[in-house]
Every structure is written in structure tokens, then in C-alpha cells.
Design an enzyme around this catalytic site. Structure first.
Site, PDB file in Angstrom:
ATOM      1  N   GLY A  48      26.287  28.787   2.346  1.00 45.07           N
ATOM      2  CA  GLY A  48      25.030  28.536   3.054  1.00 45.07           C
ATOM      3  C   GLY A  48      24.588  29.631   3.992  1.00 45.07           C
ATOM      4  N   ASP A 104      24.854  28.351   8.639  1.00 40.91           N
ATOM      5  CA  ASP A 104      23.496  27.909   8.326  1.00 40.91           C
ATOM      6  C   ASP A 104      23.063  26.781   9.249  1.00 40.91           C
ATOM      7  OD1 ASP A 104      25.360  26.131   7.237  1.00 40.91           O
ATOM      8  OD2 ASP A 104      24.513  26.124   5.228  1.00 40.91           O
ATOM      9  N   ASP A 107      25.398  20.224  11.501  1.00 42.24           N
ATOM     10  CA  ASP A 107      24.921  18.879  11.183  1.00 42.24           C
ATOM     11  C   ASP A 107      25.773  17.906  11.989  1.00 42.24           C
ATOM     12  OD1 ASP A 107      23.745  16.709   9.918  1.00 42.24           O
ATOM     13  OD2 ASP A 107      24.760  16.976   8.031  1.00 42.24           O
ATOM     14  N   LYS A 135      21.130  19.915  14.014  1.00 43.81           N
ATOM     15  CA  LYS A 135      20.530  18.572  14.009  1.00 43.81           C
ATOM     16  C   LYS A 135      21.156  17.765  15.140  1.00 43.81           C
ATOM     17  CE  LYS A 135      20.287  18.217   8.955  1.00 43.81           C
ATOM     18  NZ  LYS A 135      20.848  17.486   7.804  1.00 43.81           N
ATOM     19  N   PHE A 156      17.407  15.802   5.557  1.00 49.51           N
ATOM     20  CA  PHE A 156      18.111  16.749   4.692  1.00 49.51           C
ATOM     21  C   PHE A 156      17.182  17.905   4.350  1.00 49.51           C
ATOM     22  CE2 PHE A 156      20.190  18.545   1.022  1.00 49.51           C
ATOM     23  CZ  PHE A 156      21.501  18.550   1.453  1.00 49.51           C
ATOM     24  N   VAL A 157      17.600  19.106   4.726  1.00 47.42           N
ATOM     25  CA  VAL A 157      16.741  20.278   4.537  1.00 47.42           C
ATOM     26  C   VAL A 157      17.353  21.239   3.518  1.00 47.42           C
ATOM     27  CG1 VAL A 157      15.709  20.131   6.839  1.00 47.42           C
ATOM     28  CG2 VAL A 157      17.791  21.481   6.517  1.00 47.42           C
ATOM     29  N   ASP A 163      21.371  24.354   0.368  1.00 51.02           N
ATOM     30  CA  ASP A 163      21.150  23.832  -0.981  1.00 51.02           C
ATOM     31  C   ASP A 163      21.143  22.323  -1.035  1.00 51.02           C
ATOM     32  OD1 ASP A 163      24.034  23.537  -0.478  1.00 51.02           O
ATOM     33  OD2 ASP A 163      24.146  22.983  -2.588  1.00 51.02           O
ATOM     34  N   ARG A 169      18.553  27.299  -2.670  1.00 45.22           N
ATOM     35  CA  ARG A 169      19.086  28.256  -1.695  1.00 45.22           C
ATOM     36  C   ARG A 169      18.158  29.457  -1.543  1.00 45.22           C
ATOM     37  NH1 ARG A 169      24.488  27.042  -0.305  1.00 45.22           N
ATOM     38  NH2 ARG A 169      25.752  26.147  -1.959  1.00 45.22           N
TER      39      ARG A 169
HETATM   40  P1  IMP Z   1      28.648  19.397   9.139  1.00 42.52           P
HETATM   41  O1  IMP Z   1      28.163  17.967   8.936  1.00 42.52           O
HETATM   42  O2  IMP Z   1      28.159  19.930  10.463  1.00 42.52           O
HETATM   43  O3  IMP Z   1      30.112  19.476   8.975  1.00 42.52           O
HETATM   44  O4  IMP Z   1      27.938  20.255   7.995  1.00 42.52           O
HETATM   45  C1  IMP Z   1      28.667  20.920   7.021  1.00 42.52           C
HETATM   46  C2  IMP Z   1      27.846  21.632   6.005  1.00 42.52           C
HETATM   47  O5  IMP Z   1      27.028  20.715   5.301  1.00 42.52           O
HETATM   48  C3  IMP Z   1      26.858  22.674   6.534  1.00 42.52           C
HETATM   49  O6  IMP Z   1      27.465  23.924   6.791  1.00 42.52           O
HETATM   50  C4  IMP Z   1      25.901  22.765   5.363  1.00 42.52           C
HETATM   51  O7  IMP Z   1      26.365  23.660   4.379  1.00 42.52           O
HETATM   52  C5  IMP Z   1      25.884  21.353   4.840  1.00 42.52           C
HETATM   53  N1  IMP Z   1      24.690  20.649   5.342  1.00 42.52           N
HETATM   54  C6  IMP Z   1      24.579  19.883   6.436  1.00 42.52           C
HETATM   55  N2  IMP Z   1      23.317  19.430   6.586  1.00 42.52           N
HETATM   56  C7  IMP Z   1      22.624  19.948   5.544  1.00 42.52           C
HETATM   57  C8  IMP Z   1      21.234  19.870   5.125  1.00 42.52           C
HETATM   58  O8  IMP Z   1      20.366  19.234   5.753  1.00 42.52           O
HETATM   59  N3  IMP Z   1      20.919  20.542   3.984  1.00 42.52           N
HETATM   60  C9  IMP Z   1      21.815  21.258   3.259  1.00 42.52           C
HETATM   61  N4  IMP Z   1      23.103  21.375   3.622  1.00 42.52           N
HETATM   62  C10 IMP Z   1      23.494  20.726   4.752  1.00 42.52           C
END
Ligand code: IMP
Length: 183
Positions: A48, A104, A107, A135, A156-157, A163, A169
Site C-alpha cells: 500500500g 498508506d 485504520d 481513520k 473503505f477507500v 486496494d 492501487r
Molecule cells: P490497520 O487496521 O490499521 O491494521 O490497517 C492495516 C492495513 O489495512 C493498512 O495498512 C491498509 O493496507 C489496509 N487498509 C485499512 N483500511 C483500508 C481502506 O480503507 N482501504 C484499503 N486498505 C485499507
């Protein structure tokens, strides 16, 4: 590709290519000040972070090093579980280095929280996080990211490296994916 190339798959454009470029330039000016006189190693998280790493690294008006890690999170396609596995480790020894993780998106924060602890154990001189997107409403663990491009709603973006099932991407903007795509 541009948003109009996949218009029907997107419900809202959050940030255009130009807005992203401008924000990255601002962050770079801050990084140049914060790391003046120090070495800097950018650690990108595949896949990402490829776009943000490429643009951030080239916008910086100083020399840096780059290395890459690939991690895989167990979970479904739109939600991470926090259980992380290293798929490709760094080639660089972090001991004594000033390390900036380039991501990237923050979340839930689960992936970065795990990654930060993992890299911290390798004794870098400093360890900070730069994420293009965050977020706040999705936060499960708090991540102290020193540089954040934009705080976005809990949707979800895709685009600019992000992706859905490996698609989108290469979209130049960041956009909310239309729900009918993943419903
Ligand atoms: P986490 O929930 O912070 O552990 O997010 C882990 C990974 O999920 C991020 O590095 C992204 O690659 C992917 N991700 C989280 N939210 C999104 C989204 O809205 N779109 C696409 N990928 C996401």
C-alpha cells in the site's frame, strides 16, 4: 488512472492527485526540518505504501535511504486482525538509525502497533510514523503518528496505493469505494 476511468466503482473522491501532492510537499518540509543534520531511513510497508513512498522520497530535498517490508495481516479483505506475519523483512540493520515508517493508512492501528514494537526491538536511534491517511473513528489502538496527511471518515477507500482485492492501487486520487463493489 483517473477517477473518471472507474467512475461507477467510486462513491466519492476524497482527495485529488494535486491535493495529495500539496500535502506531501508540506510534510516533506517538516521532515527536512525535523531531521536536519541526521541520517534518515524510510521504511515502506508493501504494498500500500508504494505510491506515498515514491512521492515522499522524491519530494524530499535531501538524501535518504529506503527499505521495504512486507507484512500480511490475518483477517478478511476489509478488516485487519492485528495478527501480523512478516512476509519480507528489511535488509537494513536499524541499530542507531533514524527510522521513519511510511504507511498508506492507519485504520484500526493494529498493524502499525505491531510493526512499531517489532522495529523498536531492533534499537533504532529514533522511530516515527508517517501515514498518508488516518481513520480516527476506526482506531482500536492508539498510534502516535508524527506525520499524517489527512484524517478521513470511517469508510473503505481505494487509490494512491490502497486496494480492494488488489484493484484500484493505480488510481491517482483517494476515493471511497462504492458499496456495490464489495457487497
Ligand atoms: P490497520 O487496521 O490499521 O491494521 O490497517 C492495516 C492495513 O489495512 C493498512 O495498512 C491498509 O493496507 C489496509 N487498509 C485499512 N483500511 C483500508 C481502506 O480503507 N482501504 C484499503 N486498505 C485499507
Amino acid at each position: 488512472m483517473e477517477p473518471h476511468d472507474v467512475e461507477r466503482d467510486l462513491s466519492e473522491i476524497l482527495y485529488s492527485e494535486q491535493q495529495i501532492r500539496d500535502r506531501i510537499a508540506q510534510i516533506c518540509r517538516q521532515i527536512e526540518i525535523d531531521y536536519a543534520g541526521k541520517d534518515l531511513l524510510l521504511v515502506g510497508v508493501l504494498r500500500g505504501a508504494v505510491m506515498v513512498m515514491a512521492d515522499l522520497a522524491r519530494e524530499l530535498k535531501r538524501d535518504i535511504e529506503m527499505d521495504w517490508m512486507a507484512v500480511s495481516s490475518y483477517g478478511n479483505s476489509t478488516e485487519s486482525s492485528g495478527v501480523v506475519r512478516i512476509v519480507k523483512d528489511l535488509d537494513t540493520d536499524l541499530a542507531g538509525r533514524n527510522v521513519l515508517i511510511v504507511e498508506d493508512i492507519v485504520d484500526s492501528g493494529l498493524t502499525l502497533s505491531w510493526l512499531k514494537a517489532n522495529l523498536e526491538s531492533r534499537n533504532p536511534a529514533s522511530l516515527e510514523i508517517c501515514a498518508l491517511l488516518r481513520k480516527p473513528e476506526a482506531e482500536k489502538v492508539h498510534i502516535d503518528a508524527k506525520y499524517v496527511g489527512f484524517d478521513i471518515p470511517n469508510a473503505f477507500v481505494v487509490g494512491y496505493g490502497l486496494d480492494y482485492a488488489e484493484r484500484y492501487r493505480n488510481l491517482r486520487a483517494v476515493a471511497v469505494l462504492a458499496p456495490h463493489i464489495y457487497a
